[in-house]
Design an enzyme around this catalytic site. Structure first.
Site: not given
Length: 583
Positions: A401-402
């Site tokens: 998610e980054g």
């Protein structure tokens, strides 16, 4: 339309505790879904974790189908498409509860989180009606295919290419994706590719289309029961009607879905950390050394207390953000011609909050599971004990998610860019701070005042950084990372204190314990604030200017230390008495 707080607005003024959402605000329906999910996990998932981690054929799909029957897959899907269309708090509760399940949390999130939200928010009526009902029941399993071998954090450098067929009926996809969750069981993929090698776009792709193949299962450190494979596209024909949103607008889909994904990852971390603390508290009560339960030893008390305190801070932060997202989504009207734009701008409003909660919660989880292993001693290193799995499973959440590094860059970069557009009044905030510093400052005498000090320090250092570098500040990653930490510290301490005030005002349960945890967290955090701020200032200026700025920081951080050791002893006593996390 309801007037909502602006993203990042927590930095600029005070917030009324009555205006934030906390776990104490759960209604009967929230509690019911939490209880339903807890029973499902206790009866179906936890007893079969070993089978899941061994990738027993068909087990993940079986569990997803059962979850669908309980209504646990349709939280974000409108009722007209087979979902339950409940608020973001429900989704947050589900994500939190699933956090302790490791691989199942990934299977669930890959399917009905990032795997369906692109269609929910950016699909047209035809796409929603064709795909969402099957996702809500797990008749079709979804997966999200963004990452490539050469593009992880830099998603827009993707090489997968889409070319319109001569007859105009299909896009022909070529390329490959890597580390795709659910790839081995997926019936459909949300795929990102560049039309003509230029226009980054999103597509819905049938997994059984000719030319689409998957690689072998990756052998992973943790989350062993989830399917993770590469996906290959060799002249894969995708009907033009499966283009999501608009050509060249895939980044709008991807980045806004990731914002929601970050929120849910943070909730996952809270759930996993609670489970780790429960296991650790129980073990510490039962394990005796020198004829005494180790829970009575001061060093173990410190661990239990700090674990609980950080969980309380993360839980407060995650549900505050969940409340903001719920209110925001409820105000959106996507029915007009600019409906997609309305959705994208609405989600993007709280990009800062989603990034900072993801960083804080995943790093909190890493701390808690590590201390959990330490409390278990040698047994914590043995696979028979669940804490060993929690330790391994936790590591990935700081990457997907980054990465937390990317999310740290996003936080101040977003605020600087909003300030440049007039959407974040940094200059006005700096003027107010200078007036304060030029007057007679007073010591910060209570936790709420210390929270304000943390917020003031962030704005002061952010302003000084911009004065020194201008737009070039966006290239100074070491400074941006520290600014992100200051913004995180401001949001998490404020969220924790607001929740505590709200509970106290309502004479709520465990008000004293909440106050102790919030106070310990705030006074521990402000020391980290001081260090980060001084490191930034020493990089920006020297000589007399440095002396003056250090003096300003001293004024902003003028507070009286408290007895944190005694507070932690009280917190540990409450956790040991309950044998689990309580708040």
């Amino acid at each position: 339309m309801t007037q909502l707080p602006k993203g990042g607005g927590y930095l600029l003024g005070s917030t009324d505790p009555k205006n934030i959402f906390t776990p104490e605000d759960f209604n009967d329906e929230h509690r019911m879904i939490a209880e339903t999910l807890s029973r499902f996990l206790e009866e179906r998932i936890f007893p079969r974790m070993e089978e899941m981690d061994a990738k027993q054929e068909g087990l993940m799909r079986e569990f997803l189908v059962e979850a669908g029957e309980l209504g646990l897959l349709g939280a974000d899907i409108p009722e007209e498409y087979g979902g339950s269309e409940i608020d973001e708090i429900f989704s947050t509760i589900i994500a939190e509860k699933l956090g302790a399940t490791g691989a199942f949390a990934i299977g669930h999130g890959g399917h009905c989180g990032i795997g369906n939200l692109p269609i929910v928010y950016f699909g047209n009526e035809d796409q929603k009606s064709r795909y969402l009902p099957n996702i809500a029941t797990a008749e079709k399993i979804s997966a999200y295919a963004l990452t490539e071998p050469g593009s992880g954090s830099d998603a827009l450098s993707a090489k997968t290419k889409a070319v319109l067929s001569p007859d105009g009926k299909h896009y022909i996809l070529n390329g490959d994706k890597t580390f795709i969750s659910n790839a081995g069981i997926a019936d459909m993929f949300i795929v990102y590719a560049k039309i003509d090698g230029e226009k980054f776009s999103a597509f819905i792709v049938d997994a059984h289309t000719d030319g689409l193949t998957t690689g072998a299962e990756e052998k992973k450190m943790g989350l062993k029961g989830s399917s993770t494979r590469s996906v290959f596209f060799d002249n894969v024909k995708v009907p033009v009607e499966n283009l999501l949103y608009k050509p060249g607008k895939g980044h709008v889909v991807a980045f806004n879905i990731l914002n929601i994904g970050r929120h849910k990852a943070a909730a996952n971390s809270v759930g996993a950390a609670k489970y780790a603390l429960d296991l650790s508290a129980t073990y510490a009560n039962e394990r005796k050394q020198f004829k005494v339960p180790i829970a009575q030893f001061g060093m173990i008390k410190e661990k239990l207390a700090e674990m609980a305190t950080r969980i309380y801070a993360a839980e407060s932060t995650v549900y505050r953000t969940g409340g903001l997202l719920t209110e925001m989504i409820n105000t959106l009207d996507p029915s007009g011609p600019d409906g997609y734009k309305v959705i994208a701008e609405g989600i993007e409003e709280y990009a800062v909050e989603c990034s900072l909660e993801k960083v804080f919660a995943t790093e909190m989880e890493a701390f808690v599971v590590d201390e959990g292993v330490q409390i278990h001693g040698g047994y914590g290193y043995i696979a028979e004990y669940p804490i060993e799995r929690l330790y391994r499973d936790a590591r990935i959440r700081r990457i997907f998610e980054g990465t937390n590094e990317i999310n740290r860059i996003i936080i101040p970069t977003t605020l600087f860019r909003r300030a440049a557009r007039g959407g974040f009044p940094l200059k006005d905030a700096m003027k107010e701070l200078k007036v304060y510093l030029n007057g007679e400052t007073v010591a910060r005498e209570n936790p709420g005042d210390v929270v304000q000090a943390i917020k003031d320090v962030f704005l002061f250092v952010m302003g000084v950084s911009y004065e020194r570098y201008g737009d070039e500040i966006l290239k100074q990653q070491e400074i941006l990372g520290r600014l992100a930490d200051l913004a995180i510290q401001a949001y998490t301490t404020e969220s924790t204190w607001l929740r505590t005030q709200k509970t106290a005002a309502a004479n709520g349960q465990n008000a004293k314990l909440k106050t102790n945890m919030a106070t310990a967290f705030i006074y521990t955090t402000v020391e980290k604030t001081s260090l980060a701020a001084r490191e930034i200032i020493a990089t920006l200026v020297t000589g007399s200017e440095l002396v003056n700025m250090q003096s300003d920081l001293n004024k902003l951080l003028n507070y009286t230390p408290i007895d944190i050791i005694s507070l932690r002893q009280k917190i540990a006593g409450a956790i040991s008495a309950a044998g689990k996390y309580v708040s």
